[in-house]
Design an enzyme around this catalytic site. Sequence first.
Site, PDB file in Angstrom:
ATOM      1  N   HIS A  27      -2.948  10.388  12.108  1.00 59.62           N
ATOM      2  CA  HIS A  27      -1.767   9.603  12.468  1.00 59.62           C
ATOM      3  C   HIS A  27      -1.513   9.811  13.956  1.00 59.62           C
ATOM      4  CE1 HIS A  27       2.365   8.066  12.428  1.00 59.62           C
ATOM      5  NE2 HIS A  27       2.641   9.086  13.225  1.00 59.62           N
TER       6      HIS A  27
ATOM      7  N   ASN B   2      -7.579   7.401   6.445  1.00 65.26           N
ATOM      8  CA  ASN B   2      -8.056   7.139   7.805  1.00 65.26           C
ATOM      9  C   ASN B   2      -7.869   8.323   8.755  1.00 65.26           C
ATOM     10  OD1 ASN B   2      -5.331   7.008   8.032  1.00 65.26           O
ATOM     11  ND2 ASN B   2      -5.234   4.967   8.937  1.00 65.26           N
TER      12      ASN B   2
ATOM     13  N   ARG C 261      -3.474   7.328  20.546  1.00 66.45           N
ATOM     14  CA  ARG C 261      -3.736   6.139  19.717  1.00 66.45           C
ATOM     15  C   ARG C 261      -5.143   5.609  20.009  1.00 66.45           C
ATOM     16  NH1 ARG C 261      -0.404   4.322  15.447  1.00 66.45           N
ATOM     17  NH2 ARG C 261      -0.893   2.169  15.936  1.00 66.45           N
TER      18      ARG C 261
ATOM     19  N   THR D  47      -6.388   1.229  12.688  1.00 60.53           N
ATOM     20  CA  THR D  47      -5.891   1.769  11.411  1.00 60.53           C
ATOM     21  C   THR D  47      -6.975   1.801  10.331  1.00 60.53           C
ATOM     22  OG1 THR D  47      -3.719   0.848  11.950  1.00 60.53           O
ATOM     23  CG2 THR D  47      -4.077   1.473   9.663  1.00 60.53           C
TER      24      THR D  47
ATOM     25  N   PHE E 189       0.809  -1.227   0.000  1.00 58.65           N
ATOM     26  CA  PHE E 189       0.000   0.000   0.000  1.00 58.65           C
ATOM     27  C   PHE E 189       0.841   1.274   0.000  1.00 58.65           C
ATOM     28  CE2 PHE E 189       0.418  -1.384   4.495  1.00 58.65           C
ATOM     29  CZ  PHE E 189       0.973  -0.253   5.068  1.00 58.65           C
TER      30      PHE E 189
END
Length: 224
Positions: A205, A202, A172, A178, A144
């Site tokens: 980060h 998405n 996170r 993810t 990817f």
Amino acid sequence: MEGERYAFLVEWYDSLAGIVRRYNFLFYPKDNSVEMIDVKNKRIFLKRTKEESIRLDQCYIGSSVNLHGRQLKFVEYSDTFTKIKLSMAKEKTLAIFKPDIMKKMPLLLEILCTEGFQICDMKTVVLSKSAAEGFYREHSAKPFFRTLISFMTEGPIMALSLLADNAVSRWRALIGPTNSADARSQAPDSLRARFGTDQTRNACHGSDSVASAERVEYFFKILQ
Ligand code: IDP
Ligand code: MG
């Protein structure tokens, strides 16, 4: 009684010698004193001295403190006592709002504040192809990778240095898994569930460790 003693591994870049020196940095809250021991030769570098300019709340992993003209970077706890006692302490992490959610900025900043993250630094940049490739270099062999690079360079991104208790794991957790579809089923309130589209697009980060959170410097020092 001697009182508590906190121990950290700190680094100082000695620009004259061109090397990074490492010290065991000991802080004694009772009399606000500091002692430093050179890790390499085990010699006392700074004998225990009262240092009015140092406070315990400045001593956390990821922080930088100026002591007698030297910029000391706190890298690790050096004993179990300090780790246990301060592991709920402040940390910095790197957050990025990716190109797909830049239009939601006012809402995103509001969420950050409500969730108790303090913004230490923020910067909007349009990543060049090579900058994006450098940032994601550990994924260069993944199938990817090209899709990821073209996504990350399609428009501006916002990089933020965030400070909070346990910032790395809390950020996170707030962004979620993810893959945005997994996020919707496993963590419906997460940012990727709410704002992400798929596996690549998405929304956010977040650094996955204190060590990788240091890449914050990639955005705030290296990239113009
Ligand atoms: P993370 O961002 O949750 O740490 P990583 O595995 O480090 O996830 O991947 C970095 C980025 O690469 C992801 O945020 C996502 O944009 C993209 N990505 C990861 N895995 C895939 C995949 O399987 N297909 C497509 N894109 C992916
Ligand atoms: Mg990752």
